[in-house]
Scaffold this motif. Structure first.
Motif, mmCIF file in Angstrom:
data_model
loop_
_atom_site.group_PDB
_atom_site.id
_atom_site.type_symbol
_atom_site.label_atom_id
_atom_site.label_comp_id
_atom_site.label_asym_id
_atom_site.label_seq_id
_atom_site.Cartn_x
_atom_site.Cartn_y
_atom_site.Cartn_z
ATOM 1 N N ALA A 1 0.866 -1.185 0.000
ATOM 2 C CA ALA A 1 0.000 0.000 0.000
ATOM 3 C C ALA A 1 0.899 1.229 0.000
ATOM 4 C CB ALA A 1 -0.901 0.000 1.232
ATOM 5 N N TYR A 2 0.500 2.253 -0.731
ATOM 6 C CA TYR A 2 1.328 3.455 -0.809
ATOM 7 C C TYR A 2 1.507 4.098 0.567
ATOM 8 C CZ TYR A 2 0.389 2.937 -5.792
ATOM 9 O OH TYR A 2 0.291 2.446 -7.065
ATOM 10 N N SER A 3 0.524 3.933 1.438
ATOM 11 C CA SER A 3 0.613 4.511 2.777
ATOM 12 C C SER A 3 1.688 3.832 3.627
ATOM 13 C CB SER A 3 -0.737 4.416 3.490
ATOM 14 O OG SER A 3 -1.162 3.060 3.575
ATOM 15 N N ASP A 4 2.122 2.642 3.203
ATOM 16 C CA ASP A 4 3.148 1.909 3.951
ATOM 17 C C ASP A 4 4.565 2.303 3.541
ATOM 18 O OD1 ASP A 4 1.216 0.533 5.333
ATOM 19 O OD2 ASP A 4 1.200 -1.174 3.957
ATOM 20 N N ILE A 5 4.687 3.171 2.536
ATOM 21 C CA ILE A 5 6.001 3.565 2.044
ATOM 22 C C ILE A 5 6.394 4.896 2.681
ATOM 23 C CG2 ILE A 5 7.389 4.081 0.005
ATOM 24 C CD1 ILE A 5 5.378 2.518 -1.634
ATOM 25 N N ASN A 6 7.605 4.938 3.211
ATOM 26 C CA ASN A 6 8.100 6.149 3.847
ATOM 27 C C ASN A 6 9.039 6.875 2.897
ATOM 28 O OD1 ASN A 6 8.815 8.133 5.662
ATOM 29 N ND2 ASN A 6 10.374 6.883 6.673
ATOM 30 N N PHE A 7 8.540 7.946 2.266
ATOM 31 C CA PHE A 7 9.370 8.739 1.369
ATOM 32 C C PHE A 7 10.023 9.867 2.181
ATOM 33 C CE2 PHE A 7 6.177 6.980 -1.557
ATOM 34 C CZ PHE A 7 7.019 6.423 -2.510
ATOM 35 N N THR A 8 11.319 9.861 2.226
ATOM 36 C CA THR A 8 12.058 10.880 2.957
ATOM 37 C C THR A 8 13.019 11.575 2.006
ATOM 38 O OG1 THR A 8 11.946 9.555 4.968
ATOM 39 C CG2 THR A 8 13.558 11.316 4.933
ATOM 40 N N SER A 9 13.085 12.888 2.090
ATOM 41 C CA SER A 9 13.956 13.657 1.212
ATOM 42 C C SER A 9 15.211 14.072 1.961
ATOM 43 C CB SER A 9 13.221 14.897 0.694
ATOM 44 O OG SER A 9 14.087 15.700 -0.077
ATOM 45 N N ALA A 10 16.371 13.761 1.391
ATOM 46 C CA ALA A 10 17.642 14.197 1.966
ATOM 47 C C ALA A 10 18.004 15.595 1.488
ATOM 48 C CB ALA A 10 18.751 13.210 1.584
ATOM 49 N N TYR A 11 17.470 15.983 0.341
ATOM 50 C CA TYR A 11 17.782 17.301 -0.224
ATOM 51 C C TYR A 11 16.758 17.602 -1.310
ATOM 52 C CZ TYR A 11 20.136 20.951 -2.909
ATOM 53 O OH TYR A 11 20.423 22.117 -3.569
ATOM 54 N N TRP B 1 29.817 24.644 -14.638
ATOM 55 C CA TRP B 1 29.341 23.690 -13.639
ATOM 56 C C TRP B 1 28.396 24.400 -12.676
ATOM 57 C CZ3 TRP B 1 31.495 18.588 -12.513
ATOM 58 C CH2 TRP B 1 32.499 18.179 -13.396
ATOM 59 N N MET B 2 27.376 23.678 -12.251
ATOM 60 C CA MET B 2 26.552 24.105 -11.118
ATOM 61 C C MET B 2 26.477 22.912 -10.176
ATOM 62 S SD MET B 2 22.625 25.514 -10.875
ATOM 63 C CE MET B 2 21.881 23.907 -11.155
ATOM 64 N N ILE B 3 27.013 23.069 -8.960
ATOM 65 C CA ILE B 3 27.174 21.946 -8.042
ATOM 66 C C ILE B 3 26.356 22.192 -6.782
ATOM 67 C CG2 ILE B 3 28.826 20.540 -6.766
ATOM 68 C CD1 ILE B 3 30.976 21.433 -8.722
ATOM 69 N N THR B 4 25.586 21.179 -6.385
ATOM 70 C CA THR B 4 24.751 21.288 -5.183
ATOM 71 C C THR B 4 25.627 21.248 -3.936
ATOM 72 O OG1 THR B 4 24.482 18.921 -4.786
ATOM 73 C CG2 THR B 4 22.964 19.948 -6.355
ATOM 74 N N PRO B 5 25.076 21.646 -2.797
ATOM 75 C CA PRO B 5 25.769 21.382 -1.527
ATOM 76 C C PRO B 5 25.902 19.875 -1.324
ATOM 77 C CG PRO B 5 23.944 22.930 -1.238
ATOM 78 C CD PRO B 5 23.808 22.364 -2.604
ATOM 79 N N ALA B 6 26.804 19.483 -0.433
ATOM 80 C CA ALA B 6 26.968 18.056 -0.127
ATOM 81 C C ALA B 6 25.663 17.507 0.443
ATOM 82 C CB ALA B 6 28.104 17.857 0.860
ATOM 83 N N VAL B 7 25.322 16.294 0.037
ATOM 84 C CA VAL B 7 24.091 15.648 0.488
ATOM 85 C C VAL B 7 24.459 14.393 1.274
ATOM 86 C CG1 VAL B 7 21.917 14.597 -0.220
ATOM 87 C CG2 VAL B 7 22.864 16.505 -1.539
#
Length: 315
Positions: A175-185, A238-244
């Motif tokens: 079930a989609y509700s059982d998935i934990n989507f977490t964003s690091a950046y 170049w365009m570089i993100t901060p460290a993740v």
């Protein structure tokens, strides 16, 4: 006369014994019938089962079946071995591994001249629901069958009469509700007005054009780089993100919405690329080891339309 009478008596007894056997056999048959177990079962074939079957039929040498005929002919052998007490009226749902490459019934459709193979991407799953798009699969509530018409109508824009489409998609019982989507950046550029003052590092190594904030009438907001200024101008930028920090993310992904136009003879992944490094010193990109990311969907390079893509960062 006595002898005759005794002989007659023996015959009479034999007759009685023979006649008495019939109801006894009926009772035995009834008892056996009452002892028969009728049950519905589910069973998944094991490695040992495939080895047993391969000794019998030579048809599961790679731990799978190659034809439906082999399945029908040999799976009952395993069921009889696993469920010897089950009798008439029982049923079994059997899960087994099948190698499609040997399935002539399917190849008839895939090998036709006008065939088309279509593998679903994130935007296709999103037709079903936003959750399906984020998860990248259909499940028991948002099904492929309910959405295939809308997906193919949008994805196959110039179908031909009689064309066959072979669709590959992902499905899970989760079930989609059982998935934990977490964003690091994350960054959507709406809060940035000046890229040079943002947390991104910008390197202008060749040419006078550079990365800058861009607002499109489509609408979307973005970071933009173009080498066009009164004609094509060579540029290296170049365009570089901060460290993740991906500690604790076993199956991290980079999800990006990007636009690429006027690529011409250039190659995405070479002339313009999205790369990742684990040893960048935040001073000089030339001293770091960079790996080109492989995306599930690459922009064609001839449109202003945004393309949703994702690449695995599991490594």
């Amino acid at each position: 006369m006595k002898k005759l009478n005794i002989y007659s008596l023996i015959i009479a007894l034999l007759a009685v014994i023979v006649i008495s056997c019939n109801p006894l056999q009926d009772d035995i048959d009834q008892i056996e019938q009452n002892l028969t177990i009728v049950k519905d079962v589910e069973y998944t074939l094991t490695d040992d089962d495939y080895e047993t079957l391969d000794e019998i039929c030579g048809c599961t040498g790679f731990g799978n079946f190659g034809s439906e005929e082999d399945v029908k002919a040999n799976v009952p052998t395993i069921l009889a071995e696993q469920f010897p007490a089950l009798g008439l009226g029982s049923s079994a749902v059997v899960t087994y591994d099948f190698f499609r490459g040997f399935n002539d019934d399917v190849d008839v459709y895939l090998d036709v001249v006008d065939d088309l193979r279509y593998e679903l991407g994130e935007s296709d799953y999103a037709v079903g629901s936003a959750e399906a798009g984020d998860a990248g699969f259909f499940n028991n509530t948002v099904t492929f069958e309910d959405n295939v018409t809308a997906i193919l109508n949008a994805g196959v824009t110039t179908p031909t009469d009689g064309q066959i489409v072979a669709v590959t998609y992902e499905k899970s019982d989760l079930a989609y509700s059982d998935i934990n989507f977490t964003s690091a950046y994350s960054e959507d550029y709406t809060s940035i007005t000046d890229l040079s003052a943002s947390s991104f590092q910008l390197f202008d190594l060749e040419g006078t054009q550079d990365w800058h904030k861009y607002v499109s009438s489509y609408p979307y907001e973005a970071a933009r780089m173009s080498g066009f200024s009164s004609g094509n101008q060579p540029n290296t930028d170049w365009m570089i993100t901060p460290a993740v920090d991906l500690t604790g993310f076993d199956n991290a992904e980079l999800r990006i919405q990007h636009v690429l136009n006027f690529l011409g003879d250039g190659v995405f992944g070479t002339d313009i690329a999205i790369r990742v490094s684990t040893d960048y010193d935040e001073v000089d990109p030339a001293t770091a080891t960079w790996e080109d990311l492989t995306f599930d969907v690459e922009p064609a390079g001839d449109s202003w339309d945004p393309v949703d893509s994702k690449a695995s960062l599991a490594a």
